[in-house]
Design a protein around this motif. Sequence first.
Motif, PDB file in Angstrom:
ATOM      1  N   ASP A   4      38.442  49.919  33.917  1.00  0.00           N
ATOM      2  CA  ASP A   4      39.111  48.902  33.102  1.00  0.00           C
ATOM      3  C   ASP A   4      40.049  49.502  32.062  1.00  0.00           C
ATOM      4  O   ASP A   4      40.573  48.803  31.208  1.00  0.00           O
ATOM      5  N   GLY A   5      40.261  50.814  32.115  1.00  0.00           N
ATOM      6  CA  GLY A   5      41.274  51.454  31.280  1.00  0.00           C
ATOM      7  C   GLY A   5      40.834  51.900  29.910  1.00  0.00           C
ATOM      8  O   GLY A   5      41.639  52.412  29.134  1.00  0.00           O
ATOM      9  N   ARG A   6      39.572  51.782  29.584  1.00  0.00           N
ATOM     10  CA  ARG A   6      39.134  52.049  28.208  1.00  0.00           C
ATOM     11  C   ARG A   6      39.392  53.475  27.739  1.00  0.00           C
ATOM     12  O   ARG A   6      39.733  53.684  26.583  1.00  0.00           O
ATOM     13  N   THR A   7      39.264  54.472  28.614  1.00  0.00           N
ATOM     14  CA  THR A   7      39.509  55.857  28.202  1.00  0.00           C
ATOM     15  C   THR A   7      40.997  56.094  27.967  1.00  0.00           C
ATOM     16  O   THR A   7      41.393  56.713  26.980  1.00  0.00           O
ATOM     17  N   VAL A   8      41.822  55.571  28.852  1.00  0.00           N
ATOM     18  CA  VAL A   8      43.269  55.700  28.723  1.00  0.00           C
ATOM     19  C   VAL A   8      43.746  55.025  27.439  1.00  0.00           C
ATOM     20  O   VAL A   8      44.546  55.588  26.681  1.00  0.00           O
ATOM     21  N   ILE A   9      43.256  53.838  27.184  1.00  0.00           N
ATOM     22  CA  ILE A   9      43.652  53.087  25.984  1.00  0.00           C
ATOM     23  C   ILE A   9      43.196  53.812  24.723  1.00  0.00           C
ATOM     24  O   ILE A   9      43.956  53.932  23.756  1.00  0.00           O
ATOM     25  N   ALA A  10      41.975  54.330  24.729  1.00  0.00           N
ATOM     26  CA  ALA A  10      41.473  55.067  23.564  1.00  0.00           C
ATOM     27  C   ALA A  10      42.315  56.308  23.307  1.00  0.00           C
ATOM     28  O   ALA A  10      42.640  56.628  22.153  1.00  0.00           O
ATOM     29  N   ALA A  22      48.961  58.610  28.283  1.00  0.00           N
ATOM     30  CA  ALA A  22      47.794  58.593  29.151  1.00  0.00           C
ATOM     31  C   ALA A  22      48.041  57.794  30.425  1.00  0.00           C
ATOM     32  O   ALA A  22      48.713  56.768  30.398  1.00  0.00           O
ATOM     33  N   LEU A  23      47.478  58.308  31.504  1.00  0.00           N
ATOM     34  CA  LEU A  23      47.605  57.698  32.823  1.00  0.00           C
ATOM     35  C   LEU A  23      46.220  57.420  33.376  1.00  0.00           C
ATOM     36  O   LEU A  23      45.344  58.289  33.341  1.00  0.00           O
ATOM     37  N   GLY A  24      46.039  56.221  33.913  1.00  0.00           N
ATOM     38  CA  GLY A  24      44.793  55.873  34.585  1.00  0.00           C
ATOM     39  C   GLY A  24      45.028  55.781  36.078  1.00  0.00           C
ATOM     40  O   GLY A  24      45.946  55.090  36.522  1.00  0.00           O
ATOM     41  N   ILE A  25      44.209  56.480  36.827  1.00  0.00           N
ATOM     42  CA  ILE A  25      44.274  56.424  38.288  1.00  0.00           C
ATOM     43  C   ILE A  25      43.055  55.653  38.763  1.00  0.00           C
ATOM     44  O   ILE A  25      41.917  56.048  38.496  1.00  0.00           O
ATOM     45  N   GLU A  26      43.298  54.572  39.456  1.00  0.00           N
ATOM     46  CA  GLU A  26      42.219  53.679  39.887  1.00  0.00           C
ATOM     47  C   GLU A  26      42.534  53.171  41.290  1.00  0.00           C
ATOM     48  O   GLU A  26      43.674  52.834  41.583  1.00  0.00           O
ATOM     49  N   TYR A  27      41.529  53.124  42.128  1.00  0.00           N
ATOM     50  CA  TYR A  27      41.727  52.672  43.512  1.00  0.00           C
ATOM     51  C   TYR A  27      41.776  51.153  43.631  1.00  0.00           C
ATOM     52  O   TYR A  27      42.437  50.610  44.494  1.00  0.00           O
ATOM     53  N   MET A  37      41.508  46.111  39.069  1.00  0.00           N
ATOM     54  CA  MET A  37      41.155  46.855  37.854  1.00  0.00           C
ATOM     55  C   MET A  37      42.409  47.426  37.191  1.00  0.00           C
ATOM     56  O   MET A  37      42.505  47.467  35.965  1.00  0.00           O
ATOM     57  N   VAL A  38      43.369  47.844  37.994  1.00  0.00           N
ATOM     58  CA  VAL A  38      44.640  48.340  37.450  1.00  0.00           C
ATOM     59  C   VAL A  38      45.329  47.229  36.656  1.00  0.00           C
ATOM     60  O   VAL A  38      45.813  47.455  35.543  1.00  0.00           O
ATOM     61  N   GLU A  39      45.350  46.041  37.202  1.00  0.00           N
ATOM     62  CA  GLU A  39      45.994  44.918  36.520  1.00  0.00           C
ATOM     63  C   GLU A  39      45.261  44.567  35.222  1.00  0.00           C
ATOM     64  O   GLU A  39      45.894  44.286  34.210  1.00  0.00           O
ATOM     65  N   ILE A  40      43.946  44.585  35.252  1.00  0.00           N
ATOM     66  CA  ILE A  40      43.165  44.340  34.030  1.00  0.00           C
ATOM     67  C   ILE A  40      43.488  45.399  32.980  1.00  0.00           C
ATOM     68  O   ILE A  40      43.677  45.094  31.798  1.00  0.00           O
ATOM     69  N   SER A  41      43.568  46.652  33.408  1.00  0.00           N
ATOM     70  CA  SER A  41      43.873  47.756  32.488  1.00  0.00           C
ATOM     71  C   SER A  41      45.230  47.574  31.824  1.00  0.00           C
ATOM     72  O   SER A  41      45.378  47.792  30.614  1.00  0.00           O
ATOM     73  N   LYS A  54      49.992  54.214  31.349  1.00  0.00           N
ATOM     74  CA  LYS A  54      50.434  53.832  32.687  1.00  0.00           C
ATOM     75  C   LYS A  54      49.178  53.788  33.551  1.00  0.00           C
ATOM     76  O   LYS A  54      48.287  54.630  33.402  1.00  0.00           O
ATOM     77  N   PHE A  55      49.104  52.802  34.412  1.00  0.00           N
ATOM     78  CA  PHE A  55      47.978  52.672  35.326  1.00  0.00           C
ATOM     79  C   PHE A  55      48.529  52.521  36.733  1.00  0.00           C
ATOM     80  O   PHE A  55      49.429  51.708  36.955  1.00  0.00           O
ATOM     81  N   ILE A  56      47.991  53.304  37.652  1.00  0.00           N
ATOM     82  CA  ILE A  56      48.450  53.219  39.032  1.00  0.00           C
ATOM     83  C   ILE A  56      47.275  53.069  39.981  1.00  0.00           C
ATOM     84  O   ILE A  56      46.190  53.579  39.727  1.00  0.00           O
ATOM     85  N   GLN A  57      47.529  52.360  41.060  1.00  0.00           N
ATOM     86  CA  GLN A  57      46.530  52.175  42.101  1.00  0.00           C
ATOM     87  C   GLN A  57      46.806  53.219  43.172  1.00  0.00           C
ATOM     88  O   GLN A  57      47.837  53.180  43.848  1.00  0.00           O
ATOM     89  N   THR A  58      45.910  54.203  43.254  1.00  0.00           N
ATOM     90  CA  THR A  58      46.043  55.256  44.256  1.00  0.00           C
ATOM     91  C   THR A  58      44.712  55.960  44.427  1.00  0.00           C
ATOM     92  O   THR A  58      43.781  55.747  43.657  1.00  0.00           O
ATOM     93  N   ASP A  59      44.646  56.818  45.409  1.00  0.00           N
ATOM     94  CA  ASP A  59      43.459  57.632  45.660  1.00  0.00           C
ATOM     95  C   ASP A  59      43.506  58.840  44.736  1.00  0.00           C
ATOM     96  O   ASP A  59      44.489  59.577  44.720  1.00  0.00           O
TER      97      ASP A  59
END
Length: 159
Positions: free
Chosen positions: A77-83, A91-96, A100-104, A118-123
Amino acid sequence: MKLTRFVKRILVLFLLSLTFKTLYPQDTAKTAGYVPYVGQAGKNVIWVPTPSELVNKMLEIAGVTEKDYLIDLGSGDGRTVIAAAKMGARALGIEYNHDMVEISKKKAEEAGVSMKTKFIQTDLFEYDLSEATVITIFLLPEINIKLRPVFLISNPGQG
């Protein structure tokens, strides 16, 4: 009534799930539509959010500053990236999970740090980590072991 060992285990798991839902309640108002829940299945792990106090302590111990570029693998949900962004880092969040990317993204905007995140949906196994000065992970030991070669060839912080 005598309970079998199997039934006892099921009861313990049920009580643990109730505990997680109590400790980490979901804010449904901010995530209209999709609502993540503790224990939901992901590609490689189930989702269990890291408590905010632990996130902040981890970033403090890492000495994250505005000079850092943090990449969080399995950002949920992006909490580490946001912090990290609140501490001044990019900070960049990588999430599959796309949802969850949209929520972040929404949470980063609400926190006023979307310009640093930035949050991206990838492996997470397919992303180049070489630009990172800090990499955060909260994954299973098996996944951490699989990531070792990625860390060794990435040479984080050497961009």
